[in-house]
Design an enzyme around this catalytic site. Sequence first.
Site, short mmCIF file in Angstrom:
data_model
loop_
_atom_site.label_atom_id
_atom_site.label_comp_id
_atom_site.label_asym_id
_atom_site.label_seq_id
_atom_site.Cartn_x
_atom_site.Cartn_y
_atom_site.Cartn_z
N HIS A 218 0.81 -1.21 0.00
CA HIS A 218 0.00 0.00 0.00
C HIS A 218 0.85 1.27 0.00
O HIS A 218 0.33 2.35 -0.27
CB HIS A 218 -0.94 0.00 1.21
CG HIS A 218 -2.09 -0.94 1.07
ND1 HIS A 218 -2.00 -2.29 1.35
CD2 HIS A 218 -3.37 -0.74 0.66
CE1 HIS A 218 -3.17 -2.86 1.11
NE2 HIS A 218 -4.01 -1.95 0.69
N GLY A 219 2.13 1.17 0.33
CA GLY A 219 2.98 2.35 0.32
C GLY A 219 4.28 2.07 1.04
O GLY A 219 4.27 1.56 2.16
#
Length: 289
Positions: A218-219
């Site tokens: 997600h990051g």
Amino acid sequence: FYTVQQIGYLVSTYNDRRDGLPPLRRYLLFVAFFPYVIAGPVVTRDEMFSQFAGMSLARMKALFLPALTLFSLGLFKKVVFADNLGLYVDAVYAAAGRGVPLSTLDAWGAASLYTLQIYFDFSGYSDMAAGLAGLFGLSLPRNFHSPLKARSIMEFWRRWHMSATRFFTNHIYLPLVLKAMRAAVHWRLSGVGGAIVRYLATVLLPMLVTFFLIGLWHGAGVTAMVFGLLMGAAISVNHLWVKLDLPAMPRGVGWAMTTLIVVCGMVFSRSYDMATASLVLQAMAGQGG
């Protein structure tokens, strides 16, 4: 998405290498098919190759209207819901990033609406990808199944971004569990202490490793790692609850607890850094401006 798709393809091809390699053009179509190569869903070789072989004008005609409808719904989710919710969410998190104290209402509003924003964004993209594929007579796997109705965190991740969850389960979690179980058998762990060690080695550690990587998915930042570890810990507790056969929570309580965990976890997913996440969570707890 492109890299993950390649990993899945290589693993499945290696496992089924007796079937031989596919024609180059089919491989190139699989890895570069534009509807899903940007934002998923993550498809497998088995799901797509048979469909590529059976593509026909008749199937394209049969799927045209349903596919166009699905694409339109996905576009509506993205443009009308996700993008407009993002305006408010961005403003609140930008203020938090500057150190501006937030009101409890703004903090809860931004955290809750970001959860909806990211759902409509991912779900909308998935619907658009499925709709575009349908225009070519192809069917993509379902990627979201009403995750915000989930009554446990395990159920939430079975419903949220299902193709990515499947990928991480099959390629990371299950191999780690298998290795840990073999080690437990080799070391002949028994008794209460052995049961605790087995649980830690075969459930908790593989779960934390898997969700740590899902967080990075997600990051690539500290807050994304914390988000992943928080979700992994919550699922491990949920798994232990089921394992011990403890009584199920009332449906409303289970839904409320699951939603609270997801919303609080999404604060880390959205925040620029730990200071921003801490400020938002403090405001949610009534310690804001």
